[in-house]
Design a protein around this motif. Structure first.
Motif, PDB file in Angstrom:
ATOM      1  N   ILE A 134       0.849  -1.200   0.000  1.00  0.00           N
ATOM      2  CA  ILE A 134       0.000   0.000   0.000  1.00  0.00           C
ATOM      3  C   ILE A 134       0.885   1.251   0.000  1.00  0.00           C
ATOM      4  CG2 ILE A 134      -1.687   1.349   1.340  1.00  0.00           C
ATOM      5  CD1 ILE A 134      -2.855  -1.336   2.309  1.00  0.00           C
ATOM      6  N   ALA A 135       1.930   1.226   0.815  1.00  0.00           N
ATOM      7  CA  ALA A 135       2.829   2.390   0.890  1.00  0.00           C
ATOM      8  C   ALA A 135       3.441   2.687  -0.477  1.00  0.00           C
ATOM      9  CB  ALA A 135       3.923   2.145   1.922  1.00  0.00           C
ATOM     10  N   LEU A 136       3.835   1.627  -1.165  1.00  0.00           N
ATOM     11  CA  LEU A 136       4.473   1.791  -2.475  1.00  0.00           C
ATOM     12  C   LEU A 136       3.478   2.359  -3.490  1.00  0.00           C
ATOM     13  CD1 LEU A 136       7.291   1.201  -3.612  1.00  0.00           C
ATOM     14  CD2 LEU A 136       6.506  -1.078  -4.237  1.00  0.00           C
ATOM     15  N   ARG A 137       2.257   1.818  -3.498  1.00  0.00           N
ATOM     16  CA  ARG A 137       1.275   2.264  -4.506  1.00  0.00           C
ATOM     17  C   ARG A 137       0.723   3.635  -4.202  1.00  0.00           C
ATOM     18  NH1 ARG A 137      -2.914  -2.353  -5.877  1.00  0.00           N
ATOM     19  NH2 ARG A 137      -3.396  -1.107  -7.694  1.00  0.00           N
ATOM     20  N   SER A 138       0.602   3.963  -2.911  1.00  0.00           N
ATOM     21  CA  SER A 138       0.029   5.260  -2.555  1.00  0.00           C
ATOM     22  C   SER A 138       1.097   6.280  -2.197  1.00  0.00           C
ATOM     23  CB  SER A 138      -0.956   5.098  -1.384  1.00  0.00           C
ATOM     24  OG  SER A 138      -2.043   4.298  -1.770  1.00  0.00           O
ATOM     25  N   LYS A 139       2.361   5.896  -2.383  1.00  0.00           N
ATOM     26  CA  LYS A 139       3.499   6.796  -2.145  1.00  0.00           C
ATOM     27  C   LYS A 139       3.476   7.372  -0.724  1.00  0.00           C
ATOM     28  CE  LYS A 139       3.259   8.081  -7.010  1.00  0.00           C
ATOM     29  NZ  LYS A 139       2.864   9.142  -7.913  1.00  0.00           N
ATOM     30  N   LEU A 140       3.366   6.479   0.246  1.00  0.00           N
ATOM     31  CA  LEU A 140       3.311   6.892   1.659  1.00  0.00           C
ATOM     32  C   LEU A 140       4.663   6.637   2.320  1.00  0.00           C
ATOM     33  CD1 LEU A 140      -0.041   5.093   2.562  1.00  0.00           C
ATOM     34  CD2 LEU A 140       0.251   7.533   2.129  1.00  0.00           C
ATOM     35  N   ALA A 165      10.559 -10.950   1.908  1.00  0.00           N
ATOM     36  CA  ALA A 165       9.882  -9.907   1.116  1.00  0.00           C
ATOM     37  C   ALA A 165       9.749  -8.605   1.908  1.00  0.00           C
ATOM     38  CB  ALA A 165       8.513 -10.396   0.662  1.00  0.00           C
ATOM     39  N   THR A 166       9.651  -8.707   3.236  1.00  0.00           N
ATOM     40  CA  THR A 166       9.504  -7.476   4.026  1.00  0.00           C
ATOM     41  C   THR A 166      10.771  -6.623   3.914  1.00  0.00           C
ATOM     42  OG1 THR A 166      10.302  -8.517   6.056  1.00  0.00           O
ATOM     43  CG2 THR A 166       7.921  -8.539   5.707  1.00  0.00           C
ATOM     44  N   PHE A 167      11.916  -7.294   3.768  1.00  0.00           N
ATOM     45  CA  PHE A 167      13.182  -6.556   3.643  1.00  0.00           C
ATOM     46  C   PHE A 167      13.361  -6.055   2.208  1.00  0.00           C
ATOM     47  CE2 PHE A 167      13.987  -9.905   6.952  1.00  0.00           C
ATOM     48  CZ  PHE A 167      13.662  -9.065   7.994  1.00  0.00           C
ATOM     49  N   ALA A 168      13.042  -6.938   1.243  1.00  0.00           N
ATOM     50  CA  ALA A 168      13.140  -6.528  -0.160  1.00  0.00           C
ATOM     51  C   ALA A 168      12.267  -5.305  -0.400  1.00  0.00           C
ATOM     52  CB  ALA A 168      12.719  -7.678  -1.064  1.00  0.00           C
ATOM     53  N   ASN A 169      11.087  -5.281   0.209  1.00  0.00           N
ATOM     54  CA  ASN A 169      10.176  -4.147  -0.007  1.00  0.00           C
ATOM     55  C   ASN A 169      10.725  -2.848   0.570  1.00  0.00           C
ATOM     56  OD1 ASN A 169       8.298  -5.499  -1.468  1.00  0.00           O
ATOM     57  ND2 ASN A 169       7.004  -6.023   0.289  1.00  0.00           N
ATOM     58  N   MET A 170      11.468  -2.948   1.669  1.00  0.00           N
ATOM     59  CA  MET A 170      12.075  -1.725   2.217  1.00  0.00           C
ATOM     60  C   MET A 170      13.072  -1.159   1.209  1.00  0.00           C
ATOM     61  SD  MET A 170      12.564  -2.721   6.216  1.00  0.00           S
ATOM     62  CE  MET A 170      13.379  -1.211   6.654  1.00  0.00           C
ATOM     63  N   ALA A 171      13.844  -2.049   0.590  1.00  0.00           N
ATOM     64  CA  ALA A 171      14.804  -1.602  -0.429  1.00  0.00           C
ATOM     65  C   ALA A 171      14.053  -0.985  -1.610  1.00  0.00           C
ATOM     66  CB  ALA A 171      15.654  -2.780  -0.886  1.00  0.00           C
ATOM     67  N   ARG A 172      12.922  -1.601  -1.990  1.00  0.00           N
ATOM     68  CA  ARG A 172      12.137  -1.084  -3.131  1.00  0.00           C
ATOM     69  C   ARG A 172      11.560   0.292  -2.811  1.00  0.00           C
ATOM     70  NH1 ARG A 172      10.051  -6.800  -3.349  1.00  0.00           N
ATOM     71  NH2 ARG A 172      11.422  -7.725  -4.896  1.00  0.00           N
ATOM     72  N   LEU A 173      11.059   0.451  -1.582  1.00  0.00           N
ATOM     73  CA  LEU A 173      10.481   1.742  -1.200  1.00  0.00           C
ATOM     74  C   LEU A 173      11.536   2.838  -1.296  1.00  0.00           C
ATOM     75  CD1 LEU A 173       8.376   0.493   1.840  1.00  0.00           C
ATOM     76  CD2 LEU A 173       7.421   1.828  -0.029  1.00  0.00           C
ATOM     77  N   SER A 174      12.707   2.564  -0.735  1.00  0.00           N
ATOM     78  CA  SER A 174      13.776   3.564  -0.747  1.00  0.00           C
ATOM     79  C   SER A 174      14.150   3.914  -2.185  1.00  0.00           C
ATOM     80  CB  SER A 174      14.983   3.032   0.026  1.00  0.00           C
ATOM     81  OG  SER A 174      16.019   3.976   0.002  1.00  0.00           O
ATOM     82  N   ALA A 175      14.256   2.877  -3.032  1.00  0.00           N
ATOM     83  CA  ALA A 175      14.644   3.122  -4.428  1.00  0.00           C
ATOM     84  C   ALA A 175      13.546   3.868  -5.190  1.00  0.00           C
ATOM     85  CB  ALA A 175      14.956   1.801  -5.114  1.00  0.00           C
ATOM     86  N   ALA A 176      12.301   3.645  -4.780  1.00  0.00           N
ATOM     87  CA  ALA A 176      11.187   4.333  -5.460  1.00  0.00           C
ATOM     88  C   ALA A 176      11.133   5.811  -5.070  1.00  0.00           C
ATOM     89  CB  ALA A 176       9.867   3.652  -5.116  1.00  0.00           C
ATOM     90  N   GLY A 177      11.913   6.192  -4.084  1.00  0.00           N
ATOM     91  CA  GLY A 177      11.893   7.585  -3.639  1.00  0.00           C
ATOM     92  C   GLY A 177      10.954   7.810  -2.471  1.00  0.00           C
ATOM     93  N   ILE A 178      10.590   6.727  -1.792  1.00  0.00           N
ATOM     94  CA  ILE A 178       9.682   6.842  -0.637  1.00  0.00           C
ATOM     95  C   ILE A 178      10.497   6.650   0.647  1.00  0.00           C
ATOM     96  CG2 ILE A 178       7.660   5.824   0.503  1.00  0.00           C
ATOM     97  CD1 ILE A 178       6.751   4.951  -2.338  1.00  0.00           C
ATOM     98  N   GLY A 267       8.827  17.907   4.260  1.00  0.00           N
ATOM     99  CA  GLY A 267       7.930  18.758   3.485  1.00  0.00           C
ATOM    100  C   GLY A 267       6.951  17.985   2.616  1.00  0.00           C
ATOM    101  N   TRP A 268       6.506  16.832   3.112  1.00  0.00           N
ATOM    102  CA  TRP A 268       5.559  16.007   2.340  1.00  0.00           C
ATOM    103  C   TRP A 268       4.109  16.237   2.779  1.00  0.00           C
ATOM    104  CZ3 TRP A 268       6.582  10.711  -0.122  1.00  0.00           C
ATOM    105  CH2 TRP A 268       7.791  10.746  -0.827  1.00  0.00           C
ATOM    106  N   ALA A 269       3.873  17.295   3.521  1.00  0.00           N
ATOM    107  CA  ALA A 269       2.536  17.476   4.094  1.00  0.00           C
ATOM    108  C   ALA A 269       1.592  18.250   3.188  1.00  0.00           C
ATOM    109  CB  ALA A 269       2.662  18.159   5.458  1.00  0.00           C
ATOM    110  N   ARG A 524       1.728  13.163  -5.658  1.00  0.00           N
ATOM    111  CA  ARG A 524       3.125  13.167  -5.199  1.00  0.00           C
ATOM    112  C   ARG A 524       4.065  12.777  -6.340  1.00  0.00           C
ATOM    113  NH1 ARG A 524       2.823  10.692   0.876  1.00  0.00           N
ATOM    114  NH2 ARG A 524       2.441  12.707   1.821  1.00  0.00           N
ATOM    115  N   GLU A 525       5.023  13.616  -6.586  1.00  0.00           N
ATOM    116  CA  GLU A 525       6.015  13.284  -7.604  1.00  0.00           C
ATOM    117  C   GLU A 525       7.240  12.703  -6.915  1.00  0.00           C
ATOM    118  OE1 GLU A 525       7.603  15.842 -10.810  1.00  0.00           O
ATOM    119  OE2 GLU A 525       5.508  16.538 -10.853  1.00  0.00           O
ATOM    120  N   LEU A 526       7.544  11.469  -7.211  1.00  0.00           N
ATOM    121  CA  LEU A 526       8.676  10.835  -6.533  1.00  0.00           C
ATOM    122  C   LEU A 526       9.967  11.091  -7.288  1.00  0.00           C
ATOM    123  CD1 LEU A 526       7.141   7.379  -5.561  1.00  0.00           C
ATOM    124  CD2 LEU A 526       7.275   9.461  -4.188  1.00  0.00           C
ATOM    125  N   ARG A 527      11.060  10.948  -6.580  1.00  0.00           N
ATOM    126  CA  ARG A 527      12.381  11.059  -7.198  1.00  0.00           C
ATOM    127  C   ARG A 527      13.097   9.721  -6.974  1.00  0.00           C
ATOM    128  NH1 ARG A 527      13.842  16.048  -8.374  1.00  0.00           N
ATOM    129  NH2 ARG A 527      16.037  15.637  -8.061  1.00  0.00           N
TER     130      ARG A 527
END
Ligand code: COA
Length: 536
Positions: A134-140, A165-178, A267-269, A524-527
C-alpha cells in the motif's frame, strides 16, 4: 439533481431484526479487537518498569492529534498459529495503519512487542508485506516502530522464506523515492535488525535500542561467545561507532518527537483543498436495518448508495439494461467516483454494462468503488446462450486492467467468479474492506454439497456400483459446516483477504479517507533512484 429516493420502512420487524443481527456481529469483532489490546496490555507493567511506552501508546504519540488513523487488518491471523481466536488474540503481532505525522500521510507499522516480544509470525509477515504494498502504490512514507525478537522461532518454516519480502520491499520503497524511517524502541534482533539497517532514517533510544544480528541468547547458542547487549549493539555504539543510527533519543517519547520532526522536515505534508460536500440525505445508521445479514435475502443496493454518497446524488447508468448490475456516477466528500453494485447475480447484459462503465471511468480518470454483494455470474441455458462466459470474462478483464484506483467493499455475499468480477482481492483493489456480515467463498456450502452428491451419484451409476446415500449425507453435512465456517468475514480477515473489517456505518468515512489517500499519491512526484539510499 438525480438524488436517490429511499423507500425503506424504518418501523418494521425486518428492519429491527437486521439491525439487531448487525449489532451482534459488530460487537463480536470489536470484542476481538479489544482482546488484541488486552493481550498486548499484559506486558504494560514490564514496559513501564523499563521506562518504555507500550506499543499502542507509541503509535498514538507519533500521530497528529485529532487526525484520523485508519488501522488495517486488526484481526490478522485470528485463530491461526499461536492466536487461539478467543482469549489470546494477537492481530498479527503488529499495529499497522495510515495516519498523519506532522501533517504528512504515512504508513505506520509498529511491532506489538507486548505480544511474544514483537516476534514476527507468518500472518504478521503478510500484514507487513501488505502495508508495504500500500505504501508503495500510494506513495506513503513508511514509518516503523521497531521492537522485535525477529522470527518466531516456533514457526520459522512457515515464514522464513516469505519473510524476506519485508526486507526486499524496504529496499524497493527507498529506491522508489519513498522515505523509510525506523524508530527503534528496543530489541531489534536478527530479522529485526534488518528492519533497522534497511531504513533511510534510524532513530534510536539511549539504553534501550539493541540492534544486532545475534542477541546474547542466539550468540551463546551459535558460537558460545558471551556478550552483553550494549556491547553487541546498544544505541550509543551505533550512534558513535557503527554509524547505523542517525539520531539518538533519550526515551521513547523523545524518539517519537524526532520521528515527527523528520517528517516535518521532509515537506511532504501537501494537501488538496476542496469545497465542502453535502452529506447523504439519509442516515448511515439506517444501513444496519436495510441490509439483511443473510446474503440470500435480496435488497436494493441503491439504498446503500444513498447512504454513502454526497447528497445521495447518483446518476444511474443504463438502469434498465442488465438491471441486476447497478452502475453509476456519484461523489464521496467531493471526490467524483464510479460505483458498481449488485442487485442479484450478474447476467450477460450486466457484465457488458459493467465492463463498459469501467472503461468509461478509466477514460474520465474516476476511481471505481465496488459494492460486492453477489452470488456470482448467472448460470443456466439462457445465461450460457446469451454469452455469459464471454461477457463475464470481458468484465473481469476490464476490472483487472482498469488503471484508476479501485476500492472494494464486501457488503454481503462474495461468491464464485462474482468475487473476481467485482474486484476481489486478486484484482488489485487499492483497498478492500469487509462488513462483518460478508461471506466469501467459491460457492455456498449447500450448493457445493449438492454438486458433490450429484457427482458421486453419477460416478457410482457409471461404474455400476450402489450409491451410499448415508455416506453422502454425512459428507454433505461436513461440506456445509466447513463452508459455513470458512466463508465468514472473520475467517477472511484473518487471512488478509481484506484490509480489515469495518462497521457499515463507517463506510463513507473509510471510503473518503482511502480516496484521499489515492489522490494524494497521484499528486506526489517521486524522485526514484536505482539502489535505494545507501548508508556509507
Ligand atoms: N520466537 C518466539 N517467541 C519468542 C521469541 C522468538 N524469537 N522471542 C521471544 N519470544 C516470546 C517469549 O517466549 C515470551 O513468550 P510468553 O509471553 O508466551 O512467555 C515472549 O516472547 C516475551 O519474551 P521475553 O523474553 O519475556 O521478553 P523481553 O521483552 O524481556 O525480551 C527479547 C525480548 C527479544 C530481548 C528476548 O525475548 C530475546 O532475546 N528473544 C530471542 C531473540 C532471538 O534471538 N531471535 C532470533 C530470531 S532469528
Amino acid at each position: 439533481m438525480p438524488a436517490i429516493r429511499s423507500n425503506v420502512i424504518v418501523d418494521s420487524d425486518a428492519f429491527r431484526a437486521n439491525r439487531a443481527a448487525h449489532l451482534e456481529l459488530i460487537a463480536e469483532f470489536r470484542g476481538l479487537e479489544a482482546k488484541v489490546r488486552e493481550a498486548s496490555g499484559r506486558s504494560d507493567a514490564k514496559f513501564r518498569q523499563r521506562g518504555q511506552l507500550p506499543p499502542r501508546e507509541r503509535v498514538n504519540l507519533l500521530l497528529d492529534r485529532d487526525a484520523p488513523f485508519l488501522e488495517l487488518s486488526t484481526l490478522c491471523g485470528l485463530g491461526m498459529h499461536e492466536d487461539d481466536g478467543k482469549e489470546n488474540v494477537y492481530g498479527g503481532g503488529s499495529i499497522v495503519g495510515i495516519g498523519m505525522i506532522s501533517g504528512a500521510r504515512c504508513m505506520i507499522a509498529a511491532n506489538d512487542s507486548g505480544i511474544k516480544g514483537g516476534a514476527a509470525h507468518p500472518m504478521g509477515v503478510e500484514k507487513a508485506i501488505r502495508a508495504q504494498e500500500i505504501a508503495l502504490r500510494s506513495k506513503l512514507p513508511y514509518v516503523q516502530l521497531v521492537e522485535s525478537a525477529g522470527a518466531n522461532l516456533f514457526l520459522q518454516a512457515e515464514m522464513f522464506v516469505r519473510g524476506g519480502a519485508t526486507f526486499a520491499n524496504m529496499a524497493r520503497l527507498s529506491a522508489a523515492g519513498i522515505p523509510v524511517i525506523s524508530i527503534v524502541h528496543g530489541s531489534s534482533t536478527a530479522g529485526g535488525a534488518y528492519q533497522t539497517g534497511l531504513a533511510d532514517y534510524v532513530v534510536m533510544v539511549r539504553g534501550r535500542s539493541k540492534i544486532f544480528l545475534a542477541g546474547p541468547p542466539l550468540l551463546k547458542a551459535a558460537t558460545g561467545e558471551i556478550a552483553g547487549d550494549e556491547a553487541l549493539g546498544g544505541a550509543e555504539l551505533h550512534a558513535s561507532t557503527t554509524g547505523l543510527g542517525e539520531y539518538l533519543a533519550e526515551d521513547d517519547a523523545d524518539a517519537l518527537r524526532i520521528g515527527r520532526e523528520i517528517l516535518a522536515k521532509l515537506g511532504w505534508a501537501r494537501r488538496e483543498t476542496r469545497a465542502a460536500a453535502p452529506p447523504p440525505l439519509y442516515d448511515a445508521e439506517e444501513l444496519l436495518g436495510i441490509v439483511p445479514v443473510d446474503y440470500r435475502k435480496p435488497y436494493e443496493v441503491r439504498e446503500v448508495i444513498a447512504r454513502l454518497v454526497d447528497g445521495s446524488d447518483f446518476l444511474d447508468f443504463k438502469p434498465s439494461y442488465g438491471a441486476a448490475t447497478v452502475c453509476g456516477h456519484a461523489a464521496v466528500e467531493g471526490r467524483a467516483i464510479g460505483l458498481v453494485g449488485n442487485n442479484g447475480p450478474i447476467d450477460a447484459a450486466g457484465s457488458a454494462k459493467a465492463g463498459q462503465f469501467i472503461q468509461l471511468c478509466c477514460q474520465a480518470g474516476l476511481p471505481i468503488v465496488f459494492l460486492q454483494n453477489t452470488t456470482g455470474y448467472l448460470v443456466g441455458v439462457e445465461a450460457e446462450t446469451s454469452g455469459i462466459v464471454k461477457h463475464g470474462s470481458k468484465m473481469i478483464q476490464a476490472v483487472t486492467n482498469a488503471d484508476v484506483p479501485k476500492l472494494t467493499l464486501q457488503i454481503g455475499g462474495s461468491f464464485g467468479a462474482g468475487h473476481y468480477g467485482m474486484c476481489g482481492r486478486s484484482f488489485g483493489p487499492r483497498f478492500l474492506f469487509s462488513w462483518p456480515n460478508a461471506r466469501i467463498a467459491v460457492m455456498g456450502g449447500e450448493q457445493a454439497a449438492k454438486v458433490m452428491t450429484i457427482v458421486a451419484e453419477e460416478s457410482a451409476a457409471s461404474r455400476g456400483l450402489p450409491f451410499d446415500a448415508e455416506k453422502m449425507k454425512a459428507q454433505a453435512a461436513k461440506i456445509i459446516a466447513g463452508y459455513d465456517m470458512q466463508s465468514t468475514a472473520l475467517f477472511a480477515t484473518a487471512r488478509l483477504w481484506d484490509d480489515g473489517l469495518i462497521d457499515p456505518r463507517d463506510s463513507r468515512a473509510v471510503l473518503s479517507f482511502c480516496l484521499e489517500t489515492c489522490r494524494e499519491g497521484e499528486m506526489r512526484e517521486l524522485r526514484p533512484n536505482s539502489f535505494g539510499v545507501a548508508r556509507f
